[in-house]
Structure formats: C-alpha cells, structure tokens
Design a protein around this motif. Structure first.
Motif, PDB file in Angstrom:
ATOM      1  N   ALA A 194       1.739   3.078 -14.251  1.00 46.46           N
ATOM      2  CA  ALA A 194       1.307   4.296 -14.965  1.00 46.46           C
ATOM      3  C   ALA A 194       0.601   5.250 -14.006  1.00 46.46           C
ATOM      4  CB  ALA A 194       0.395   3.920 -16.134  1.00 46.46           C
ATOM      5  N   TYR A 195      -0.091   4.682 -13.000  1.00 44.94           N
ATOM      6  CA  TYR A 195      -0.840   5.521 -12.047  1.00 44.94           C
ATOM      7  C   TYR A 195       0.066   6.464 -11.260  1.00 44.94           C
ATOM      8  CZ  TYR A 195       0.626   2.628  -8.041  1.00 44.94           C
ATOM      9  OH  TYR A 195       1.360   1.996  -7.073  1.00 44.94           O
ATOM     10  N   LEU A 196       1.383   6.151 -11.223  1.00 42.30           N
ATOM     11  CA  LEU A 196       2.316   7.013 -10.495  1.00 42.30           C
ATOM     12  C   LEU A 196       2.666   8.271 -11.291  1.00 42.30           C
ATOM     13  CD1 LEU A 196       4.713   4.237  -9.113  1.00 42.30           C
ATOM     14  CD2 LEU A 196       3.024   5.553  -7.796  1.00 42.30           C
ATOM     15  N   GLY A 197       2.384   8.248 -12.598  1.00 44.40           N
ATOM     16  CA  GLY A 197       2.520   9.460 -13.408  1.00 44.40           C
ATOM     17  C   GLY A 197       3.919   9.763 -13.934  1.00 44.40           C
ATOM     18  N   TYR A 198       4.814   8.792 -13.939  1.00 47.69           N
ATOM     19  CA  TYR A 198       6.150   9.058 -14.490  1.00 47.69           C
ATOM     20  C   TYR A 198       6.080   9.170 -16.005  1.00 47.69           C
ATOM     21  CZ  TYR A 198       8.202   8.028  -9.970  1.00 47.69           C
ATOM     22  OH  TYR A 198       8.536   8.059  -8.632  1.00 47.69           O
ATOM     23  N   LYS A 199       6.976   9.980 -16.552  1.00 46.44           N
ATOM     24  CA  LYS A 199       7.058  10.153 -18.004  1.00 46.44           C
ATOM     25  C   LYS A 199       8.437   9.716 -18.488  1.00 46.44           C
ATOM     26  CE  LYS A 199       3.032  12.229 -18.679  1.00 46.44           C
ATOM     27  NZ  LYS A 199       2.467  11.448 -17.552  1.00 46.44           N
ATOM     28  N   LYS A 200       8.487   9.352 -19.757  1.00 49.89           N
ATOM     29  CA  LYS A 200       9.769   9.062 -20.397  1.00 49.89           C
ATOM     30  C   LYS A 200      10.690  10.267 -20.241  1.00 49.89           C
ATOM     31  CE  LYS A 200      10.927   6.258 -24.334  1.00 49.89           C
ATOM     32  NZ  LYS A 200      10.514   5.618 -25.557  1.00 49.89           N
ATOM     33  N   GLY A 201      11.950  10.014 -19.925  1.00 50.37           N
ATOM     34  CA  GLY A 201      12.890  11.117 -19.750  1.00 50.37           C
ATOM     35  C   GLY A 201      13.137  11.464 -18.294  1.00 50.37           C
ATOM     36  N   GLN A 202      12.343  10.903 -17.389  1.00 49.82           N
ATOM     37  CA  GLN A 202      12.511  11.259 -15.972  1.00 49.82           C
ATOM     38  C   GLN A 202      13.671  10.521 -15.306  1.00 49.82           C
ATOM     39  OE1 GLN A 202       8.123  11.387 -14.815  1.00 49.82           O
ATOM     40  NE2 GLN A 202       9.065  12.580 -13.182  1.00 49.82           N
TER      41      GLN A 202
ATOM     42  N   GLY B 281       0.808  -1.216   0.000  1.00 47.19           N
ATOM     43  CA  GLY B 281       0.000   0.000   0.000  1.00 47.19           C
ATOM     44  C   GLY B 281       0.840   1.263   0.000  1.00 47.19           C
ATOM     45  N   ALA B 282       2.149   1.113  -0.057  1.00 47.44           N
ATOM     46  CA  ALA B 282       3.049   2.269  -0.074  1.00 47.44           C
ATOM     47  C   ALA B 282       3.355   2.665  -1.519  1.00 47.44           C
ATOM     48  CB  ALA B 282       4.337   1.950   0.682  1.00 47.44           C
ATOM     49  N   THR B 283       4.055   3.781  -1.682  1.00 47.35           N
ATOM     50  CA  THR B 283       4.318   4.325  -3.008  1.00 47.35           C
ATOM     51  C   THR B 283       5.794   4.225  -3.344  1.00 47.35           C
ATOM     52  OG1 THR B 283       2.531   5.907  -2.699  1.00 47.35           O
ATOM     53  CG2 THR B 283       4.115   6.407  -4.449  1.00 47.35           C
ATOM     54  N   PRO B 284       6.143   3.497  -4.428  1.00 48.88           N
ATOM     55  CA  PRO B 284       7.540   3.512  -4.861  1.00 48.88           C
ATOM     56  C   PRO B 284       7.887   4.869  -5.475  1.00 48.88           C
ATOM     57  CG  PRO B 284       6.219   1.987  -6.224  1.00 48.88           C
ATOM     58  CD  PRO B 284       5.279   2.677  -5.299  1.00 48.88           C
ATOM     59  N   VAL B 285       9.034   5.397  -5.093  1.00 47.38           N
ATOM     60  CA  VAL B 285       9.531   6.658  -5.656  1.00 47.38           C
ATOM     61  C   VAL B 285      10.830   6.323  -6.383  1.00 47.38           C
ATOM     62  CG1 VAL B 285      10.414   8.959  -5.122  1.00 47.38           C
ATOM     63  CG2 VAL B 285       8.456   8.032  -3.839  1.00 47.38           C
TER      64      VAL B 285
END
Ligand SMILES: *Cc1c(COP(=O)(O)O)cnc(C)c1O
Length: 374
Positions: free
Chosen positions: A329-337, A97-101
């Motif tokens: 995808a729900y975490l919102g990362y984009k290519k290039g990050q 239930g935690a968020t990977p960063v």
C-alpha cells in the motif's frame, strides 16, 4: 474418484527406487553441503538451459534475491515487474531496499507487456523481471529490445525446459536474459523433496559473484569480500533432482498432451465465450506448470465450488495482484492501474494438469466443468 490439483505420490510411485538410491548415495558419502551432487545438477541444468553457468541456491526466492544482489541492486533503485505473479518476484525487490514498479500484463499470455515496461523506465530503473507465467516464456527478446541496456532477470520458476523460437532459433527458459532463475519447490515441473533453487547466466563475472554471495560473500573460507547469505542448494535435494531430471521432458510433454485434451474437450464452451482456454503464443512451447481457464461473467468462484463438490481440486493463481497487496500500500497504487492483471485475478482458475492424470481423471475434470455450464 477425487482428482487432486496435484498428486506428488503418483509421480513418486514411478521413480521411487531411483530417488531413494540417489539420496542414500549422499547419505553414505556424508557430504551434505555443496559437493558432487550439487556440481552434477548445476552442470546438467546449465546444459538444459543452454547456459554457460548454473549456480544452485536454497530456493527460487533466494535465486531472485541473489540475482539482484549480483547486479548491485539496492536502496533507491527501481525494478520493473509484473503484478500478476507469485509474491516472491516483488517481495525480494522490497527486501533489498529497492522499489518494485508494477506494469500490466498481456491478457492472453498473462506475461508482462514489453511496451508498458518500457514506458515505466526512469533514471532509477536498474532491472526488469519478466515472469514466465504458468510455464510459457515471456517475450524476453522484445523486453530486451524495448529496454535497451537494462539487465533482464527472467523469473523462470514455472518454466524450466520451456522453449521460445527467437529469430528462428529455439531458446530455452533462462538462456537469453542477463540472469535466469529457477525454483525446485515441490509443485514446480522439476520439484525437489523440499526447497531448492538455481540461477543461470552466460556472464562469467556474475557467476563468480553469485558463487560468493551464496556462501556469505567469501571466495575463501573465513575471508569475506562482501556480506552475502547462507543460500546453498542442499546436496540431498540436488540428488533427488538429478534422479528426476531425465524424466522432465516426458513429464512436460505429458502436461502438453493433457492440455490438448482439455482444449479439445472445452472447444464448444470456448466457441461460445463462456470459458477461454490457455493461449500459447506461436513462438512458444509451454511446459504447462498450470492449465488455467478464464471464466468471465463472474462465475469463476461458483465453478470452483461446483468442482470442489465433485472432488476436483483447483486453484486461483493469483487472487490479488501484487500492486494491490496490503504490504505494498505504501507504493500508492490504486485499483484500475493494472486493469488486465485485476481482471485476470477475477477470472482465472487452474485445473489439474499433472502428467500422471489418468484418462478417467481427465474425463472427470471435463465432465465437472461442462456439467456446470449445461
Ligand atoms: C515458485 C515461484 C517463486 C519462488 O520459488 P520458491 O522456491 O518457492 O522460493 C518465484 N517466482 C515464481 C513466479 C514462482 O512461481
């Protein structure tokens, strides 16, 4: 003669009698859950890792899961890690239930950048998980320094027995951080005949908690202090692993010898920049779970096809970094990050490196690679 990426039968042929005898001892005793075989392996892995405690569990994924549970990580918490790793490193964070960063890697070692990890810290950050990729320890001491007071979980699934010189002292994989985790998946340097895992720590309270969490959260049978898991190391696997453990140092040395052979054979290609051979930081001794070339200029996939046509097994670890996986995808990362992770995913190719490779097989791999570029 084909050269597979890994040949478990070649290793088995050298240890068959010892392993079968160890397994039969467990079968004859009919003690399959925990018991002596597991206790013995826990003692020996603790000694190898310079750790006060070692706790067996069902696999390397559960080792990460249990480690985070022992630190009370759950809903609303953030865990910083690398996107250039096997999926389990971040999948377990999500499953709690935690968020990977995700933060980027060093392009030479492929391990997480301590400064990037520090920059990603927020008030919700509860841990950082560096991964010792391909058998080389992450800069665990620099990570601890960059993120003061934050628990560090070293995902050492690929690095059991690896060393790093820290302040002039040889430190083992799993020794330095709050918790270290190992996997005994068959393709790891110390692989079982099925799944298995281990957690090491210097902390008495964390160790006690882990021993409880792996048996449904009970310190006494049928009394449960908290809700845990069924995640024990199978006694048969422990017996296999104890029979193999005395060979681990020689096997890892054999991998380093093969790596040195490839490094020398590819020196000309490396000098002209068409391939990059693996970089091992001067403070590290790698166990070479993988020998991973980097091939620039978009030729990686063609080289892989060329080697396959010559009967040489290779693999791409890993083709899609975790921050770009559909499930995240729900975490919102984009290519290039995480540009270095993305570039590595396009360029890496792992070659056969297992210690039983014959001289002839090594030569075939070298000839396969060099013939592609000439
Ligand atoms: C193999 C591996 C795991 C998972 O181990 P399993 O025993 O397969 O669950 C976790 N992290 C990394 C980096 C691995 O290579």
């Amino acid at each position: 003669m084909p050269v597979p990426l890994l040949d478990l039968k070649a290793q088995y042929a050298t240890i068959r009698d010892d392993v079968v005898a160890a397994m039969m001892k467990v079968v004859d005793a009919q003690t399959f859950i925990l018991g002596d075989a597991v206790v013995t392996l826990e003692r020996d892995i603790a000694a190898l890792s310079h750790a006060k405690h070692a706790i067996g569990c069902a696999n390397g994924t559960d080792a990460l899961l249990l480690a985070m549970r022992a630190l009370d990580i759950g809903r609303g918490d953030e865990v910083i890690t690398t996107p250039f790793t096997f999926f389990a490193t971040a999948g377990t964070v999500h499953n709690l239930g935690a968020t990977p960063v995700f933060v980027d890697i060093e392009p030479d070692t492929y391990n997480i950048r301590p400064d990037a990890a520090a920059a990603a810290r927020t008030s919700k950050t509860r841990a950082v998980i560096p991964v010792d990729l391909f058998g080389q320890m992450a800069a665990v001491e620099r990570i601890a320094l960059a993120l003061p007071g934050l628990p560090v979980i070293e995902d050492a699934a690929q690095s059991i027995g690896a060393r790093r010189s820290i302040d002039g002292e040889a430190r083992m994989a799993g020794e330095v951080p709050t918790i270290g985790t190992f996997s005994f998946f068959p393709s790891k340097n110390l692989g079982g005949y099925g799944d298995g895992g281990m957690i090491v720590t210097q902390d008495d309270r964390i160790a006690e908690r882990l021993r409880r969490l792996r048996v449904h959260g009970g310190s006494r049978q049928y009394y449960h202090d908290e809700v845990g898991y069924n995640s024990r190391l199978d006694a048969l696997q422990a017996a296999v692993l104890s029979a193999k453990l005395p060979h681990l140092a020689a096997w890892s040395a054999g991998r380093r010898r093969n790596a040195a052979h490839y490094d020398a054979a590819f020196a000309d290609l490396a000098a002209t920049g068409v391939v990059t051979t693996p970089y091992v930081a001067p403070e590290n001794e790698s166990i070479f779970n993988q020998y991973t070339l980097r091939i620039a200029s978009g030729k990686r996939d063609a080289l892989q096809a060329h080697l396959k046509a010559h009967g040489i097994g290779t693999a791409i670890y890993y083709p899609l970094p975790l921050h770009l996986q559909p499930c995240f995808a729900y975490l919102g990362y984009k290519k290039g990050q995480c540009p270095e992770s993305e570039r590595a995913a396009q360029e890496v190719l792992s070659l056969p490196i297992y210690p039983e490779l014959t001289r002839q097989q090594l030569d075939e791999v070298v000839a396969g690679v060099t013939s592609f570029f000439h």
